[in-house]
Write a protein that holds these residues in place. Structure first.
Motif, short mmCIF file in Angstrom:
data_model
loop_
_atom_site.label_atom_id
_atom_site.label_comp_id
_atom_site.label_asym_id
_atom_site.label_seq_id
_atom_site.Cartn_x
_atom_site.Cartn_y
_atom_site.Cartn_z
N ALA A 47 0.84 -1.21 0.00
CA ALA A 47 0.00 0.00 0.00
C ALA A 47 0.87 1.26 0.00
N ALA A 48 1.90 1.26 0.82
CA ALA A 48 2.79 2.42 0.90
C ALA A 48 3.56 2.60 -0.41
N LEU A 49 4.02 1.51 -1.00
CA LEU A 49 4.75 1.61 -2.26
C LEU A 49 3.84 2.09 -3.39
N SER A 50 2.59 1.70 -3.35
CA SER A 50 1.63 2.19 -4.34
C SER A 50 1.46 3.70 -4.23
N ARG A 51 1.35 4.19 -3.00
CA ARG A 51 1.27 5.65 -2.79
C ARG A 51 2.55 6.32 -3.29
N MET A 52 3.69 5.70 -3.01
CA MET A 52 4.96 6.25 -3.45
C MET A 52 5.02 6.32 -4.98
N ALA A 53 4.53 5.29 -5.65
CA ALA A 53 4.54 5.29 -7.12
C ALA A 53 3.68 6.43 -7.66
N GLY A 54 2.54 6.68 -7.02
CA GLY A 54 1.70 7.81 -7.42
C GLY A 54 2.42 9.13 -7.22
N ASP A 55 3.13 9.24 -6.10
CA ASP A 55 3.89 10.46 -5.83
C ASP A 55 5.05 10.61 -6.81
N LEU A 56 5.66 9.50 -7.18
CA LEU A 56 6.75 9.53 -8.16
C LEU A 56 6.22 10.02 -9.51
N GLN A 57 5.04 9.57 -9.87
CA GLN A 57 4.42 10.04 -11.12
C GLN A 57 4.23 11.55 -11.06
N THR A 61 6.00 14.56 -13.32
CA THR A 61 5.19 15.58 -13.99
C THR A 61 5.70 16.97 -13.64
N GLN A 62 5.99 17.19 -12.36
CA GLN A 62 6.47 18.50 -11.92
C GLN A 62 7.86 18.81 -12.44
N LEU A 63 8.72 17.81 -12.55
CA LEU A 63 10.04 18.03 -13.13
C LEU A 63 9.91 18.40 -14.60
N THR A 64 8.97 17.77 -15.30
CA THR A 64 8.72 18.11 -16.70
C THR A 64 8.25 19.56 -16.81
N ARG A 65 7.34 19.95 -15.93
CA ARG A 65 6.86 21.34 -15.94
C ARG A 65 8.00 22.32 -15.66
N TYR A 66 8.87 21.95 -14.73
CA TYR A 66 10.01 22.81 -14.43
C TYR A 66 10.87 23.01 -15.68
N LEU A 67 11.17 21.91 -16.38
CA LEU A 67 11.97 22.03 -17.60
C LEU A 67 11.24 22.87 -18.65
N ASP A 68 9.93 22.68 -18.77
CA ASP A 68 9.14 23.51 -19.68
C ASP A 68 9.29 24.99 -19.32
N LEU A 97 11.19 11.55 -18.83
CA LEU A 97 10.25 11.88 -17.75
C LEU A 97 8.82 11.48 -18.11
N THR A 98 8.46 11.59 -19.38
CA THR A 98 7.15 11.11 -19.82
C THR A 98 7.07 9.60 -19.62
N ASP A 99 8.13 8.89 -19.96
CA ASP A 99 8.17 7.44 -19.73
C ASP A 99 8.08 7.11 -18.24
N VAL A 100 8.75 7.90 -17.40
CA VAL A 100 8.68 7.69 -15.95
C VAL A 100 7.24 7.84 -15.48
N GLN A 101 6.55 8.86 -15.95
CA GLN A 101 5.15 9.08 -15.57
C GLN A 101 4.30 7.86 -15.91
N GLU A 102 4.46 7.36 -17.13
CA GLU A 102 3.68 6.20 -17.57
C GLU A 102 4.03 4.95 -16.76
N ASN A 103 5.31 4.75 -16.54
CA ASN A 103 5.74 3.56 -15.79
C ASN A 103 5.36 3.64 -14.32
N ALA A 104 5.40 4.82 -13.74
CA ALA A 104 4.98 4.99 -12.34
C ALA A 104 3.49 4.71 -12.20
N ARG A 105 2.72 5.13 -13.20
CA ARG A 105 1.27 4.84 -13.19
C ARG A 105 1.05 3.32 -13.23
N THR A 106 1.80 2.64 -14.10
CA THR A 106 1.71 1.18 -14.19
C THR A 106 2.16 0.53 -12.89
N LEU A 107 3.24 1.02 -12.33
CA LEU A 107 3.75 0.48 -11.06
C LEU A 107 2.71 0.62 -9.96
#
Length: 125
Positions: A47-57, A61-68, A97-107
């Motif tokens: 359960a905690a790792l699932s929350r972490m994966a959502g936070d990682l996603q 996203t926020q790192l992508t926005r920063y680069l934008d 980072l887009t791939d990380v977002q997708e993979n974190a969602r899957t995780l």
């Protein structure tokens, strides 16, 4: 530790990585699974790792926005064909980072599936 807002992002990322390393140690068979005392603990970790994966996603996203924002401010460029040496690097980072977002969602989804499966091991489950 102080409030997260008082810490810089690289420091917090280091703390997170260290914590995952400690979690790995606490679930290791080579030392007798010292951090686990039953399937309820496995459920809690999932359960905690699932929350972490959502936070990682969200972090990706926020790192992508920063680069934008950095591109928009003219500090970086990602324009194809740009003579700026950073263009390919920024584009690669944003793609990753887009791939990380997708993979974190899957995780997160897979961890939730595993957690749900563990519920069947509860007494009366």
């Amino acid at each position: 530790m102080s409030s997260p807002i008082d810490e810089d992002a690289p420091t917090l990322a280091t703390v997170a990585a260290t914590s995952i390393g400690l979690l790995s140690d606490a679930t290791g068979p080579e030392v007798g699974y010292p951090g686990l005392d039953g399937t309820g603990d496995v459920e809690d970790v999932l359960a905690a790792l699932s929350r972490m994966a959502g936070d990682l996603q969200q972090t990706a996203t926020q790192l992508t926005r920063y680069l934008d924002d950095e591109v928009a401010a003219g500090h970086l460029t990602r324009a194809p064909g740009s003579t700026d040496q950073n263009a390919r690097t920024v584009a690669a980072a944003m793609h990753a980072l887009t791939d990380v977002q997708e993979n974190a969602r899957t995780l997160a989804r897979l961890l939730t599936t595993a957690e749900t499966a563990m519920l069947a091991l509860r007494p009366g489950g």
